[in-house]
Design a protein around this motif. Structure first.
Motif, PDB file in Angstrom:
ATOM      1  N   THR A   1       0.751  -1.212  -0.065  1.00  0.00           N
ATOM      2  CA  THR A   1       0.022  -0.093   0.046  1.00  0.00           C
ATOM      3  C   THR A   1       0.921   1.200   0.013  1.00  0.00           C
ATOM      4  O   THR A   1       0.299   2.516   0.027  1.00  0.00           O
ATOM      5  CB  THR A   1      -0.941  -0.155   1.475  1.00  0.00           C
ATOM      6  N   VAL A   2       2.240   1.132  -0.119  1.00  0.00           N
ATOM      7  CA  VAL A   2       3.047   2.049   0.146  1.00  0.00           C
ATOM      8  C   VAL A   2       3.167   2.806  -1.549  1.00  0.00           C
ATOM      9  O   VAL A   2       2.908   2.119  -2.460  1.00  0.00           O
ATOM     10  CB  VAL A   2       4.411   1.746   0.359  1.00  0.00           C
ATOM     11  N   GLN A   3       2.872   4.038  -1.405  1.00  0.00           N
ATOM     12  CA  GLN A   3       2.816   5.065  -2.719  1.00  0.00           C
ATOM     13  C   GLN A   3       4.201   4.790  -3.465  1.00  0.00           C
ATOM     14  O   GLN A   3       5.151   4.776  -3.073  1.00  0.00           O
ATOM     15  CB  GLN A   3       2.471   6.200  -2.493  1.00  0.00           C
ATOM     16  N   VAL A   4       4.024   4.631  -4.907  1.00  0.00           N
ATOM     17  CA  VAL A   4       5.042   4.444  -5.697  1.00  0.00           C
ATOM     18  C   VAL A   4       4.787   5.605  -7.005  1.00  0.00           C
ATOM     19  O   VAL A   4       3.723   6.188  -7.218  1.00  0.00           O
ATOM     20  CB  VAL A   4       5.228   2.997  -6.321  1.00  0.00           C
ATOM     21  N   HIS A   5       6.049   5.764  -7.555  1.00  0.00           N
ATOM     22  CA  HIS A   5       6.055   6.927  -8.493  1.00  0.00           C
ATOM     23  C   HIS A   5       5.212   6.229  -9.963  1.00  0.00           C
ATOM     24  O   HIS A   5       5.523   5.033 -10.138  1.00  0.00           O
ATOM     25  CB  HIS A   5       7.685   7.261  -8.950  1.00  0.00           C
ATOM     26  N   PRO A   6       4.255   7.122 -10.541  1.00  0.00           N
ATOM     27  CA  PRO A   6       3.898   6.661 -11.592  1.00  0.00           C
ATOM     28  C   PRO A   6       4.427   6.115 -12.701  1.00  0.00           C
ATOM     29  O   PRO A   6       4.201   5.068 -13.496  1.00  0.00           O
ATOM     30  CB  PRO A   6       3.030   7.598 -12.140  1.00  0.00           C
ATOM     31  N   ALA A   7       5.874   6.454 -12.989  1.00  0.00           N
ATOM     32  CA  ALA A   7       6.753   5.959 -14.060  1.00  0.00           C
ATOM     33  C   ALA A   7       7.034   4.626 -13.641  1.00  0.00           C
ATOM     34  O   ALA A   7       7.259   3.900 -14.649  1.00  0.00           O
ATOM     35  CB  ALA A   7       7.766   6.854 -14.074  1.00  0.00           C
ATOM     36  N   VAL A   8       7.022   4.051 -12.500  1.00  0.00           N
ATOM     37  CA  VAL A   8       7.345   2.791 -12.156  1.00  0.00           C
ATOM     38  C   VAL A   8       6.485   1.877 -12.683  1.00  0.00           C
ATOM     39  O   VAL A   8       6.706   0.607 -13.012  1.00  0.00           O
ATOM     40  CB  VAL A   8       7.794   2.580 -10.741  1.00  0.00           C
ATOM     41  N   LEU A   9       5.153   2.286 -12.580  1.00  0.00           N
ATOM     42  CA  LEU A   9       3.909   1.378 -12.792  1.00  0.00           C
ATOM     43  C   LEU A   9       3.870   1.304 -14.456  1.00  0.00           C
ATOM     44  O   LEU A   9       3.129   0.530 -14.926  1.00  0.00           O
ATOM     45  CB  LEU A   9       2.748   2.102 -12.457  1.00  0.00           C
ATOM     46  N   GLU A  10       4.440   2.091 -15.549  1.00  0.00           N
ATOM     47  CA  GLU A  10       4.580   1.796 -16.904  1.00  0.00           C
ATOM     48  C   GLU A  10       5.134   0.436 -17.244  1.00  0.00           C
ATOM     49  O   GLU A  10       6.341   0.309 -16.810  1.00  0.00           O
ATOM     50  CB  GLU A  10       5.275   2.770 -17.440  1.00  0.00           C
ATOM     51  N   PRO A  11       4.469  -0.154 -18.121  1.00  0.00           N
ATOM     52  CA  PRO A  11       5.122  -1.479 -18.596  1.00  0.00           C
ATOM     53  C   PRO A  11       6.286  -1.071 -19.445  1.00  0.00           C
ATOM     54  O   PRO A  11       6.251  -0.253 -20.369  1.00  0.00           O
ATOM     55  CB  PRO A  11       3.883  -2.370 -19.390  1.00  0.00           C
ATOM     56  N   ALA A  12       7.430  -1.790 -19.431  1.00  0.00           N
ATOM     57  CA  ALA A  12       8.516  -1.638 -20.243  1.00  0.00           C
ATOM     58  C   ALA A  12       8.801  -2.566 -21.039  1.00  0.00           C
ATOM     59  O   ALA A  12       8.705  -4.069 -20.699  1.00  0.00           O
ATOM     60  CB  ALA A  12       9.871  -1.630 -19.345  1.00  0.00           C
ATOM     61  N   ILE A  13       9.041  -2.584 -22.486  1.00  0.00           N
ATOM     62  CA  ILE A  13       9.111  -3.743 -23.350  1.00  0.00           C
ATOM     63  C   ILE A  13      10.652  -3.898 -23.561  1.00  0.00           C
ATOM     64  O   ILE A  13      11.344  -2.997 -23.796  1.00  0.00           O
ATOM     65  CB  ILE A  13       8.430  -3.526 -24.718  1.00  0.00           C
ATOM     66  N   PRO A  14      11.181  -5.358 -23.354  1.00  0.00           N
ATOM     67  CA  PRO A  14      12.733  -5.267 -23.435  1.00  0.00           C
ATOM     68  C   PRO A  14      12.913  -5.316 -25.000  1.00  0.00           C
ATOM     69  O   PRO A  14      12.080  -5.393 -25.692  1.00  0.00           O
ATOM     70  CB  PRO A  14      12.666  -7.070 -22.929  1.00  0.00           C
ATOM     71  N   ASP A  15      14.092  -4.743 -25.244  1.00  0.00           N
ATOM     72  CA  ASP A  15      14.667  -4.845 -26.386  1.00  0.00           C
ATOM     73  C   ASP A  15      14.892  -6.116 -27.276  1.00  0.00           C
ATOM     74  O   ASP A  15      15.352  -7.377 -26.522  1.00  0.00           O
ATOM     75  CB  ASP A  15      16.284  -4.454 -26.473  1.00  0.00           C
ATOM     76  N   LEU A  16      14.053  -6.460 -28.096  1.00  0.00           N
ATOM     77  CA  LEU A  16      14.030  -7.816 -28.825  1.00  0.00           C
ATOM     78  C   LEU A  16      15.130  -8.532 -29.283  1.00  0.00           C
ATOM     79  O   LEU A  16      15.464  -9.768 -29.135  1.00  0.00           O
ATOM     80  CB  LEU A  16      13.201  -7.944 -29.988  1.00  0.00           C
ATOM     81  N   GLN A  17      15.969  -7.751 -29.952  1.00  0.00           N
ATOM     82  CA  GLN A  17      17.435  -8.134 -30.458  1.00  0.00           C
ATOM     83  C   GLN A  17      18.429  -8.644 -29.351  1.00  0.00           C
ATOM     84  O   GLN A  17      18.849  -9.687 -29.447  1.00  0.00           O
ATOM     85  CB  GLN A  17      18.110  -7.264 -31.170  1.00  0.00           C
ATOM     86  N   SER A  18      18.323  -7.824 -28.287  1.00  0.00           N
ATOM     87  CA  SER A  18      19.377  -8.264 -27.107  1.00  0.00           C
ATOM     88  C   SER A  18      18.607  -9.590 -26.461  1.00  0.00           C
ATOM     89  O   SER A  18      19.367 -10.410 -26.141  1.00  0.00           O
ATOM     90  CB  SER A  18      19.512  -7.080 -26.171  1.00  0.00           C
TER      91      SER A  18
END
Length: 154
Positions: A8-25
């Motif tokens: 229930t601790v608040q987090v920054h909204p940018a942390v909640l954005e999904p990140a797509i990994p680099d496909l080639q790596s």
């Protein structure tokens, strides 16, 4: 470790954005992992490549327990077309044993006077030596003298 904790601790909204990994790596890393798995398996199980067979070689077909002749290499790797008593068969190289190596070892044993059915040399049986009138000395195959214990002297 990599799992985000439910809290229930608040987090920054940018942390909640999904990140797509680099496909080639990601693909490169998976390819390296597969290669390492393959090389570790090969090393652990002592994998080796069998020699190629040529046209007209006499072979022993292990699964049918018969002989045959290699007629051609198949378009798939490690497969051969073999004509034998049961017709033309498509077999993997691991099921084909070249006859020339087997025949040469049998010929060498025959020339050396070794009987392939004689198992006395392999089983460690004892041999007796000495003149006919004297007590016989019993020896092992390596030449060690066998002394029987006194408790068996009846």
């Amino acid at each position: 470790m990599g799992c985000r904790l439910r809290t229930t601790v608040q987090v920054h909204p940018a942390v909640l954005e999904p990140a797509i990994p680099d496909l080639q790596s990601l693909q490169r890393q998976e390819r390296e992992n597969r290669w390492m798995d393959s090389s570790n398996y090969d090393r652990r199980h002592r994998v080796r490549n069998l020699s190629d067979l040529s046209l007209g070689d006499q072979v022993w077909i292990t699964d049918t327990r018969s002989t045959g002749t290699v007629t051609s290499a198949h378009e798939t790797p490690r497969f051969y077309l073999v004509s034998g008593s049961k017709g033309t068969l498509r077999r993997n190289r691991r099921n084909l044993v070249p006859m020339s190596a087997d025949n040469s070892s049998k010929t060498l044993e025959h020339a050396a006077g070794v009987d392939p059915h004689d198992t006395s040399a392999d089983t460690g049986q004892v041999s007796s030596e000495g003149p006919p009138g004297s007590p016989q000395t019993v020896r092992t195959r390596s030449g060690r003298t066998i002394k029987k214990p006194d408790r068996l002297d009846l």
